[in-house]
Write a protein that holds these residues in place. Structure first.
Motif, PDB file in Angstrom:
ATOM      1  N   ASP A  17       0.852  -1.191   0.000  1.00  0.00           N
ATOM      2  CA  ASP A  17       0.000   0.000   0.000  1.00  0.00           C
ATOM      3  C   ASP A  17       0.888   1.242   0.000  1.00  0.00           C
ATOM      4  O   ASP A  17       2.078   1.155   0.310  1.00  0.00           O
ATOM      5  N   ILE A  18       0.304   2.375  -0.313  1.00  0.00           N
ATOM      6  CA  ILE A  18       1.035   3.623  -0.131  1.00  0.00           C
ATOM      7  C   ILE A  18       1.370   3.749   1.348  1.00  0.00           C
ATOM      8  O   ILE A  18       0.711   3.159   2.200  1.00  0.00           O
ATOM      9  N   SER A  19       2.391   4.482   1.665  1.00  0.00           N
ATOM     10  CA  SER A  19       2.769   4.626   3.068  1.00  0.00           C
ATOM     11  C   SER A  19       1.866   5.604   3.780  1.00  0.00           C
ATOM     12  O   SER A  19       1.621   6.703   3.286  1.00  0.00           O
ATOM     13  N   VAL A  20       1.379   5.171   4.891  1.00  0.00           N
ATOM     14  CA  VAL A  20       0.617   5.945   5.872  1.00  0.00           C
ATOM     15  C   VAL A  20      -0.784   6.291   5.380  1.00  0.00           C
ATOM     16  O   VAL A  20      -0.963   6.868   4.319  1.00  0.00           O
ATOM     17  N   GLY A  21      -1.727   5.937   6.180  1.00  0.00           N
ATOM     18  CA  GLY A  21      -3.111   6.272   5.904  1.00  0.00           C
ATOM     19  C   GLY A  21      -3.889   6.315   7.201  1.00  0.00           C
ATOM     20  O   GLY A  21      -3.498   5.704   8.195  1.00  0.00           O
ATOM     21  N   GLY A  22      -4.950   7.037   7.195  1.00  0.00           N
ATOM     22  CA  GLY A  22      -5.785   7.113   8.385  1.00  0.00           C
ATOM     23  C   GLY A  22      -6.687   8.324   8.318  1.00  0.00           C
ATOM     24  O   GLY A  22      -6.639   9.099   7.371  1.00  0.00           O
ATOM     25  N   GLY A  23      -7.486   8.467   9.330  1.00  0.00           N
ATOM     26  CA  GLY A  23      -8.436   9.564   9.381  1.00  0.00           C
ATOM     27  C   GLY A  23      -7.993  10.658  10.335  1.00  0.00           C
ATOM     28  O   GLY A  23      -7.243  10.420  11.279  1.00  0.00           O
ATOM     29  N   ALA A  24      -8.496  11.851  10.069  1.00  0.00           N
ATOM     30  CA  ALA A  24      -8.229  12.989  10.953  1.00  0.00           C
ATOM     31  C   ALA A  24      -9.154  12.910  12.159  1.00  0.00           C
ATOM     32  O   ALA A  24     -10.287  12.444  12.064  1.00  0.00           O
ATOM     33  N   LEU A  25      -8.646  13.346  13.281  1.00  0.00           N
ATOM     34  CA  LEU A  25      -9.452  13.451  14.492  1.00  0.00           C
ATOM     35  C   LEU A  25     -10.238  14.757  14.457  1.00  0.00           C
ATOM     36  O   LEU A  25      -9.870  15.697  13.745  1.00  0.00           O
ATOM     37  N   GLU A  95       7.705  -0.838 -10.478  1.00  0.00           N
ATOM     38  CA  GLU A  95       7.568  -1.918  -9.497  1.00  0.00           C
ATOM     39  C   GLU A  95       6.163  -1.941  -8.893  1.00  0.00           C
ATOM     40  O   GLU A  95       5.567  -3.004  -8.730  1.00  0.00           O
ATOM     41  N   VAL A  96       5.639  -0.758  -8.583  1.00  0.00           N
ATOM     42  CA  VAL A  96       4.285  -0.695  -8.029  1.00  0.00           C
ATOM     43  C   VAL A  96       3.268  -1.187  -9.056  1.00  0.00           C
ATOM     44  O   VAL A  96       2.361  -1.953  -8.725  1.00  0.00           O
ATOM     45  N   MET A  97       3.409  -0.774 -10.312  1.00  0.00           N
ATOM     46  CA  MET A  97       2.478  -1.225 -11.341  1.00  0.00           C
ATOM     47  C   MET A  97       2.551  -2.744 -11.527  1.00  0.00           C
ATOM     48  O   MET A  97       1.528  -3.403 -11.745  1.00  0.00           O
ATOM     49  N   ALA A  98       3.738  -3.324 -11.423  1.00  0.00           N
ATOM     50  CA  ALA A  98       3.875  -4.778 -11.500  1.00  0.00           C
ATOM     51  C   ALA A  98       3.169  -5.437 -10.315  1.00  0.00           C
ATOM     52  O   ALA A  98       2.526  -6.485 -10.473  1.00  0.00           O
ATOM     53  N   MET A  99       3.256  -4.824  -9.141  1.00  0.00           N
ATOM     54  CA  MET A  99       2.570  -5.355  -7.958  1.00  0.00           C
ATOM     55  C   MET A  99       1.053  -5.260  -8.127  1.00  0.00           C
ATOM     56  O   MET A  99       0.319  -6.143  -7.682  1.00  0.00           O
ATOM     57  N   VAL A 100       0.572  -4.204  -8.769  1.00  0.00           N
ATOM     58  CA  VAL A 100      -0.860  -4.081  -9.067  1.00  0.00           C
ATOM     59  C   VAL A 100      -1.272  -5.234  -9.976  1.00  0.00           C
ATOM     60  O   VAL A 100      -2.288  -5.898  -9.735  1.00  0.00           O
ATOM     61  N   ASP A 101      -0.485  -5.483 -11.020  1.00  0.00           N
ATOM     62  CA  ASP A 101      -0.789  -6.577 -11.949  1.00  0.00           C
ATOM     63  C   ASP A 101      -0.789  -7.940 -11.254  1.00  0.00           C
ATOM     64  O   ASP A 101      -1.546  -8.831 -11.630  1.00  0.00           O
ATOM     65  N   GLN A 102       0.057  -8.090 -10.239  1.00  0.00           N
ATOM     66  CA  GLN A 102       0.138  -9.343  -9.478  1.00  0.00           C
ATOM     67  C   GLN A 102      -0.938  -9.424  -8.394  1.00  0.00           C
ATOM     68  O   GLN A 102      -0.999 -10.412  -7.666  1.00  0.00           O
ATOM     69  N   ASP A 103      -1.743  -8.378  -8.269  1.00  0.00           N
ATOM     70  CA  ASP A 103      -2.794  -8.296  -7.258  1.00  0.00           C
ATOM     71  C   ASP A 103      -2.247  -8.404  -5.836  1.00  0.00           C
ATOM     72  O   ASP A 103      -2.832  -9.045  -4.968  1.00  0.00           O
ATOM     73  N   ILE A 104      -1.102  -7.714  -5.608  1.00  0.00           N
ATOM     74  CA  ILE A 104      -0.534  -7.669  -4.259  1.00  0.00           C
ATOM     75  C   ILE A 104      -0.368  -6.222  -3.770  1.00  0.00           C
ATOM     76  O   ILE A 104       0.155  -6.000  -2.684  1.00  0.00           O
ATOM     77  N   PHE A 105      -0.816  -5.254  -4.574  1.00  0.00           N
ATOM     78  CA  PHE A 105      -0.788  -3.845  -4.186  1.00  0.00           C
ATOM     79  C   PHE A 105      -2.218  -3.331  -4.202  1.00  0.00           C
ATOM     80  O   PHE A 105      -2.950  -3.546  -5.167  1.00  0.00           O
ATOM     81  N   PHE A 106      -2.610  -2.671  -3.129  1.00  0.00           N
ATOM     82  CA  PHE A 106      -3.973  -2.163  -3.031  1.00  0.00           C
ATOM     83  C   PHE A 106      -4.213  -1.105  -4.094  1.00  0.00           C
ATOM     84  O   PHE A 106      -3.503  -0.107  -4.159  1.00  0.00           O
TER      85      PHE A 106
END
Length: 114
Positions: A17-25, A95-106
């Motif tokens: 996944d991309i680094s860091v995610g979450g919601g604001a308080l 590399e990220v696009m290859a991971m998308v194709d492999q269905d291992i990147f969100f």
């Protein structure tokens, strides 16, 4: 830098996944939320107080501000949050696009809430 989600996460377990995610308080700016989440998930302190989002994604019940941070980071000194992050690594666009194709990147098609 991308990060691998823990296998026990309810949404997209074990995916890269991309680094860091979450919601604001409540009352928190998106810059403060990103800084807090970055420290929580990676142990990395960043200051975005003078930075605008790179882009915004709108969806029916809200929006997501997205930031791109250019910073040298030694991955070996990060303190990964065990509940969220299994691993981190540097990856090129190809590399990220290859991971998308492999269905291992969100693939962000709809907002993920977790």
């Amino acid at each position: 830098m991308i990060q691998k989600r823990q296998p026990h996460k309810p949404a997209w377990p074990g995916f890269w996944d991309i680094s860091v995610g979450g919601g604001a308080l409540a009352g928190e700016t998106s810059q403060a939320a990103v800084a807090r989440e970055t420290f929580e998930e990676l142990g990395l302190a960043i200051d975005l107080s003078e930075v605008a989002p790179y882009f915004m994604v709108k969806f029916p019940n809200g929006f997501a501000d997205e930031y791109i941070v250019h910073q040298d980071v030694d991955l070996t000194v990060l303190n990964l949050q065990a509940a969220e992050v299994q691993a981190v690594k540097w990856a090129s666009y190809d590399e990220v696009m290859a991971m998308v194709d492999q269905d291992i990147f969100f693939l962000y098609q709809e907002p993920m809430l977790d």
